[in-house]
Design a protein around this motif. Structure first.
Motif, PDB file in Angstrom:
ATOM      1  N   THR A 177      -5.441  -2.589   3.623  1.00  0.00           N
ATOM      2  CA  THR A 177      -6.763  -1.940   3.563  1.00  0.00           C
ATOM      3  C   THR A 177      -7.353  -1.945   2.154  1.00  0.00           C
ATOM      4  OG1 THR A 177      -5.711   0.223   3.281  1.00  0.00           O
ATOM      5  CG2 THR A 177      -6.267  -0.456   5.538  1.00  0.00           C
ATOM      6  N   LYS A 178      -6.489  -1.982   1.153  1.00  0.00           N
ATOM      7  CA  LYS A 178      -6.956  -2.084  -0.232  1.00  0.00           C
ATOM      8  C   LYS A 178      -6.107  -3.109  -0.971  1.00  0.00           C
ATOM      9  CE  LYS A 178      -8.646   2.693  -0.587  1.00  0.00           C
ATOM     10  NZ  LYS A 178      -8.523   3.988  -1.311  1.00  0.00           N
ATOM     11  N   ASN A 179      -6.774  -3.959  -1.741  1.00  0.00           N
ATOM     12  CA  ASN A 179      -6.094  -5.031  -2.464  1.00  0.00           C
ATOM     13  C   ASN A 179      -6.810  -5.212  -3.799  1.00  0.00           C
ATOM     14  OD1 ASN A 179      -4.732  -7.305  -3.307  1.00  0.00           O
ATOM     15  ND2 ASN A 179      -5.310  -8.589  -1.566  1.00  0.00           N
ATOM     16  N   PRO A 180      -6.624  -4.243  -4.713  1.00  0.00           N
ATOM     17  CA  PRO A 180      -7.417  -4.223  -5.950  1.00  0.00           C
ATOM     18  C   PRO A 180      -7.277  -5.476  -6.813  1.00  0.00           C
ATOM     19  CG  PRO A 180      -5.596  -2.645  -6.052  1.00  0.00           C
ATOM     20  CD  PRO A 180      -5.709  -3.091  -4.632  1.00  0.00           C
ATOM     21  N   LEU A 227      -1.636  -0.165   2.709  1.00  0.00           N
ATOM     22  CA  LEU A 227      -1.521  -0.575   4.103  1.00  0.00           C
ATOM     23  C   LEU A 227      -2.104   0.491   5.027  1.00  0.00           C
ATOM     24  CD1 LEU A 227       2.171  -1.901   4.068  1.00  0.00           C
ATOM     25  CD2 LEU A 227       0.111  -3.307   4.251  1.00  0.00           C
ATOM     26  N   LYS A 228      -2.481   0.071   6.237  1.00  0.00           N
ATOM     27  CA  LYS A 228      -2.945   1.023   7.248  1.00  0.00           C
ATOM     28  C   LYS A 228      -1.882   2.079   7.492  1.00  0.00           C
ATOM     29  CE  LYS A 228      -5.644  -2.338   9.946  1.00  0.00           C
ATOM     30  NZ  LYS A 228      -5.692  -3.079  11.244  1.00  0.00           N
ATOM     31  N   ALA A 231       3.166  -2.038  -1.465  1.00  0.00           N
ATOM     32  CA  ALA A 231       2.368  -0.818  -1.272  1.00  0.00           C
ATOM     33  C   ALA A 231       2.999   0.374  -1.989  1.00  0.00           C
ATOM     34  CB  ALA A 231       2.209  -0.527   0.215  1.00  0.00           C
ATOM     35  N   ASP A 232       4.323   0.491  -1.913  1.00  0.00           N
ATOM     36  CA  ASP A 232       5.015   1.606  -2.562  1.00  0.00           C
ATOM     37  C   ASP A 232       4.843   1.575  -4.076  1.00  0.00           C
ATOM     38  OD1 ASP A 232       5.888   2.566  -0.145  1.00  0.00           O
ATOM     39  OD2 ASP A 232       7.921   1.743  -0.313  1.00  0.00           O
ATOM     40  N   ASN A 233       4.539   0.395  -4.614  1.00  0.00           N
ATOM     41  CA  ASN A 233       4.371   0.244  -6.051  1.00  0.00           C
ATOM     42  C   ASN A 233       2.910   0.073  -6.472  1.00  0.00           C
ATOM     43  OD1 ASN A 233       7.199   0.021  -7.514  1.00  0.00           O
ATOM     44  ND2 ASN A 233       7.404  -0.918  -5.479  1.00  0.00           N
ATOM     45  N   GLY A 234       1.987   0.445  -5.563  1.00  0.00           N
ATOM     46  CA  GLY A 234       0.583   0.528  -5.902  1.00  0.00           C
ATOM     47  C   GLY A 234      -0.187  -0.770  -5.987  1.00  0.00           C
ATOM     48  N   LEU A 235       0.407  -1.882  -5.548  1.00  0.00           N
ATOM     49  CA  LEU A 235      -0.288  -3.167  -5.634  1.00  0.00           C
ATOM     50  C   LEU A 235      -1.257  -3.376  -4.480  1.00  0.00           C
ATOM     51  CD1 LEU A 235       2.697  -5.354  -6.821  1.00  0.00           C
ATOM     52  CD2 LEU A 235       0.679  -4.753  -8.163  1.00  0.00           C
TER      53      LEU A 235
END
Length: 276
Positions: A177-180, A163-164, A156-160
């Motif tokens: 919450t997001k998983n591009p 998280l909630k 998450a910290d690296n933009g992949l």
């Protein structure tokens, strides 16, 4: 995982070790209160046992400390062995992991002194950067609660992923919450993550297991955990009530000495960072 046979052998060996430690638990409890014998410390092989063996071979004798190091490949037996007195102390874990372990297993392990941080990293044998991971790529993550959350936070910290809000050290893939990139997650035991690199697109690996596998985190990680304000420093720990054991106090002082700091800097070149 290199092959099923090797994994099965490792699992069987770990099981046999656990049974052996359980069998000697009652007599170990008596010896744990005897501070006249050697201090027996359970540790992960790399870098914990290496650091302890440096202390044993170079510093302990002058300090009047008789130190015995026992290596363990897993993250469970060192705590259960410390709890039942089969060993006097352990050195392998961080505070979030210990808090979760004590809560779930009813153990009474407490930290004594923090020694180092092993940055968690994302590695791959198939791509050269995190951005190059393809849609639908499979990423291996540790399956224990704390290290899985830590792995997801790294991503998450690296933009992949995203998280909630406020999920903290209990995050699981269900909290994404997001998983591009539509990443898929393979949850496996932490010691197996480095071995899984040929079978997945990428893996998040604890620093000690990366180093044991011949990986150089500071050079080879696609993304690496920041050491700044990290709660994941690894410490010497004992069963509650044994903090004032004079042998433990001697070891704590040696582990946070200038000599050990230099050893960590010289040997690990930023893949392990002294926390004192």
């Amino acid at each position: 995982m290199r092959n099923t046979a090797k994994l099965s052998t490792a699992v069987l060996a770990a099981g046999a070790l656990t049974l052996g430690l359980s069998a000697c638990g009652s007599s170990g409890s008596d010896s744990a209160s005897d501070t006249s014998g050697p201090l027996v410390v359970a540790a992960s092989p790399t870098p914990h046992a290496e650091i302890l063996n440096y202390v044993k071979e170079n510093l302990a004798k002058k300090a009047g400390l008789d130190l015995e190091v026992k290596e363990f490949q897993d993250y469970i037996v060192p705590n259960t062995a410390t709890e039942d007195g089969s060993v006097d102390a352990n050195y392998f874990q961080n505070q979030p992991y210990l808090d979760d372990f004590n809560k779930k297993r009813g153990t009474h392990i407490v930290p004594v002194v923090t020694v180092h941080l092993e940055p968690l990293g994302l590695y791959s044998h198939k791509v050269k950067s995190a951005d190059a991971l393809k849609s639908g790529a499979t990423v291996a993550v540790p399956n224990d609660a704390v290290n899985e959350a830590r792995a997801l936070k790294l991503l998450a910290d690296n933009g992949l992923i995203t998280l909630k809000d406020g999920v903290g050290s209990e995050a699981t893939p269900q909290d994404i919450t997001k998983n591009p990139k539509n990443l898929k997650f393979k949850e496996i035991e932490a010691p197996q993550t480095a071995r899984s690199l040929d079978d997945v697109d990428a893996a998040v690996v604890n620093g000690n297991f990366a180093i044991s596998a011949g990986i150089k985190p500071a050079k080879e990680a696609l993304v690496l955990e920041s050491a700044k304000n990290s709660p994941y420093g690894n410490f010497l720990a004992v069963k509650e009530g044994n903090e004032d054991d004079p042998r433990v106090k001697k070891l704590a002082k040696l582990l946070t000495s200038a000599e050990v700091k230099k050893f960590i800097q010289d040997k690990y070149a930023g893949s392990v960072i002294a926390s004192f």
